[in-house]
Design an enzyme around this catalytic site. Structure first.
Site, mmCIF file in Angstrom:
data_model
loop_
_atom_site.group_PDB
_atom_site.id
_atom_site.type_symbol
_atom_site.label_atom_id
_atom_site.label_comp_id
_atom_site.label_asym_id
_atom_site.label_seq_id
_atom_site.Cartn_x
_atom_site.Cartn_y
_atom_site.Cartn_z
ATOM 1 N N ASP A 131 2.557 -20.471 -0.065
ATOM 2 C CA ASP A 131 3.155 -21.731 -1.261
ATOM 3 C C ASP A 131 2.072 -21.282 -2.429
ATOM 4 O O ASP A 131 1.518 -20.434 -2.736
ATOM 5 C CB ASP A 131 2.757 -23.064 -0.754
ATOM 6 C CG ASP A 131 1.033 -23.015 -0.204
ATOM 7 O OD1 ASP A 131 0.476 -22.266 -0.700
ATOM 8 O OD2 ASP A 131 0.846 -24.137 0.517
ATOM 9 N N GLY B 163 4.721 6.450 -4.266
ATOM 10 C CA GLY B 163 5.916 5.575 -4.148
ATOM 11 C C GLY B 163 6.265 5.121 -3.063
ATOM 12 O O GLY B 163 5.603 5.439 -1.785
ATOM 13 N N ASP C 298 -3.286 -19.211 7.728
ATOM 14 C CA ASP C 298 -2.335 -18.650 8.763
ATOM 15 C C ASP C 298 -0.741 -18.500 8.593
ATOM 16 O O ASP C 298 -0.058 -19.237 7.967
ATOM 17 C CB ASP C 298 -2.356 -20.067 10.019
ATOM 18 C CG ASP C 298 -1.607 -19.653 10.981
ATOM 19 O OD1 ASP C 298 -1.271 -20.506 12.040
ATOM 20 O OD2 ASP C 298 -1.042 -18.571 11.309
ATOM 21 N N SER D 72 4.419 7.194 3.241
ATOM 22 C CA SER D 72 3.216 8.114 3.312
ATOM 23 C C SER D 72 2.415 7.459 3.712
ATOM 24 O O SER D 72 1.404 8.000 4.547
ATOM 25 C CB SER D 72 3.083 8.588 2.034
ATOM 26 O OG SER D 72 2.928 7.850 1.005
ATOM 27 N N SER E 189 1.955 -20.584 9.658
ATOM 28 C CA SER E 189 2.534 -22.115 9.145
ATOM 29 C C SER E 189 3.474 -22.068 8.147
ATOM 30 O O SER E 189 3.438 -21.256 7.295
ATOM 31 C CB SER E 189 1.343 -22.736 8.815
ATOM 32 O OG SER E 189 0.729 -22.697 7.727
ATOM 33 N N ASP F 250 7.506 5.534 0.105
ATOM 34 C CA ASP F 250 7.983 6.764 0.772
ATOM 35 C C ASP F 250 7.490 6.808 2.151
ATOM 36 O O ASP F 250 7.494 7.962 2.812
ATOM 37 C CB ASP F 250 7.793 8.021 -0.101
ATOM 38 C CG ASP F 250 6.319 8.561 0.178
ATOM 39 O OD1 ASP F 250 5.386 7.465 0.515
ATOM 40 O OD2 ASP F 250 5.987 9.613 -0.465
ATOM 41 N N HIS G 256 0.781 -1.314 0.130
ATOM 42 C CA HIS G 256 -0.031 -0.040 0.057
ATOM 43 C C HIS G 256 0.956 1.380 -0.140
ATOM 44 O O HIS G 256 0.610 2.389 -0.644
ATOM 45 C CB HIS G 256 -0.940 0.016 1.096
ATOM 46 C CG HIS G 256 -2.175 -1.173 0.946
ATOM 47 N ND1 HIS G 256 -3.436 -0.727 1.537
ATOM 48 C CD2 HIS G 256 -2.300 -2.258 0.346
ATOM 49 C CE1 HIS G 256 -4.146 -1.799 1.289
ATOM 50 N NE2 HIS G 256 -3.453 -2.558 0.572
#
Ligand code: HEM
Ligand SMILES: *[C@@H]1O[C@H](CO)[C@@H](O)[C@H](O)[C@H]1NC(C)=O
Ligand SMILES: *[C@@H]1O[C@H](CO)[C@@H](O)[C@H](O)[C@H]1NC(C)=O
Ligand SMILES: *[C@@H]1O[C@H](CO)[C@@H](O)[C@H](O)[C@H]1NC(C)=O
Ligand SMILES: *[C@@H]1O[C@H](CO)[C@@H](O)[C@H](O)[C@H]1NC(C)=O
Ligand SMILES: *[C@@H]1O[C@H](CO)[C@@H](O)[C@H](O)[C@H]1NC(C)=O
Length: 296
Positions: A222, A79, A214, A83, A217, A81, A73
């Protein structure tokens, strides 16, 4: 290289050109992130982050997911940065956008920042702390390693509306996802690879059931995400959207035919690419003293 040849062939009269080329070259290299950027300025910084992650993530493994999502995010809005960490001031910050990164995630970064400020004040950026903590916590929970070159500087602006326009929504169709990734310089391969991380999945047949894979684990990180996408099971519209394009669909099939190691290798390359999105370097931005507020 062509700069040097040109200047040499043209002789002394082109000395100014050579200096200009050198300046451009130095400017360019300053603008790059580098592995171990803090090796001289704060040699223990990466170890401090890793030790803290290794000590605390086992007690709160779900934070690993929060932190990699926070990094994503952060990078997708203005970018990578930092923020995403800024509190609202006169305007509402990214932090206040609906995707909830949990208070715990912000606290975790703040605690790391406190340790680093004690070690070397004003040196290590909040943006780099997110990037390193995300990588280290995924590794600690049994996921893949990726390289995190450092030297990101912190931004001073955070706007809620920009988070709304840049972060892909769970109901996004293929075109929306492709466009939002392309806006960040990421391609369809990155889209498929970066979608394949651990995530909470909502079963469309029972929207009250949240199946949380979870992160504690070892097998969380995968290829099962891709199996679920192909079976059209328990996922967001944005996940099924990956099947509506022949390129991304065949990439998913290929990933499932390959090894977990192959996925990790490819994933690592896309993560490194994501971590470079519009980074501020050199004298751009600042090194925040506190991650939640810009320096005064
Ligand atoms: C492709 C576009 C993407 C969409 C539409 C999307 C959407 C979402 C949504 C709706 C959630 C659930 C949030 C919740 O349960 O409150 C989620 C969770 C998550 N996302 Fe994404 N995401 C995308 C890409 C990414 C990327 C690129 C990463 C990281 C590399 C990422 C990492 C995560 C993680 C780790 C979670 C679980 C968070 C937790 O359990 O705390 N996502 N995502
Ligand atoms: C964010 O999530 C945390 C933990 O799930 C919750 O305690 C908090 O109230 C949420 N904040 C917002 C603004 O939704
Ligand atoms: C951001 O999106 C949320 C819902 O996704 C909406 O409630 C909010 O009004 C939007 N804010 C802005 C500034 O666009
Ligand atoms: C995808 O979603 C966008 C935004 O909601 C919409 O404008 C566009 O028409 C959709 N495209 C397709 C192919 O459904
Ligand atoms: C939802 O229900 C339908 C019909 O029973 C079934 O075919 C489908 O596999 C179910 N989807 C999920 C995600 O369980
Ligand atoms: C940022 O906002 C949070 C939540 O509102 C608050 O607890 C925290 O003290 C603020 N941080 C700073 C440095 O102002």
């Amino acid at each position: 290289m062509s700069c040097f040849l040109q200047a040499q062939m043209a002789g002394h009269s082109q000395f100014a050109t050579l200096m200009f080329c050198l300046a451009a070259f130095v400017g360019l290299s300053q603008a790059q992130l580098q592995l171990g950027f803090y090796a001289k300025s704060c040699p223990k910084s990466e170890k401090i982050i890793q030790d803290y992650v290794n000590e605390h993530i086992p007690n709160a493994p779900s934070l690993a997911a929060t932190l990699i999502r926070m990094h994503f995010h952060d990078c997708f809005v203005r970018g990578c940065d930092g923020s995403v960490l800024l509190n609202s001031s006169s305007n509402q910050a990214e932090k206040d956008a609906p995707p909830n990164l949990t208070v715990r995630g912000f606290d975790f970064i703040d605690r790391l920042k406190t340790l680093l400020e004690a070690e070397c004040p004003g040196v290590v950026s909040c943006a780099d702390i997110i990037a390193l903590a995300a990588r280290d916590s995924i590794v600690k929970t049994g996921g893949p390693f990726w390289k995190v070159p450092t030297g990101r500087r912190d931004g001073v602006i955070s706007r809620l509306a920009e988070a709304n326009n840049s972060i892909p929504p769970p109901f996004g169709n293929f075109t929306t996802l492709q466009t939002l990734f392309a806006n960040q310089g990421l391609d369809l391969k990155d889209l498929v690879l970066l979608s394949g991380k651990l995530k909470k999945c909502t079963n469309p047949n029972d929207t009250t059931t949240i199946v949380e894979m979870d992160p504690g684990s070892r097998n969380t990180f995968d290829l099962s995400y891709y199996t679920l996408v192909l079976k059209r099971r328990g996922l967001f519209e944005s996940d099924s959207a990956l099947l509506t394009n022949s390129f991304t669909k065949s990439l998913i099939t290929q990933l499932l035919q390959g090894s977990l190691q192959n996925f990790y290798t490819e994933f690592a390359l896309s993560m490194e690419k994501m971590g470079r999105i519009n980074v501020k370097t050199g004298s751009q931005g600042e090194i925040r003293k506190q991650c939640a507020v810009v320096n005064s």
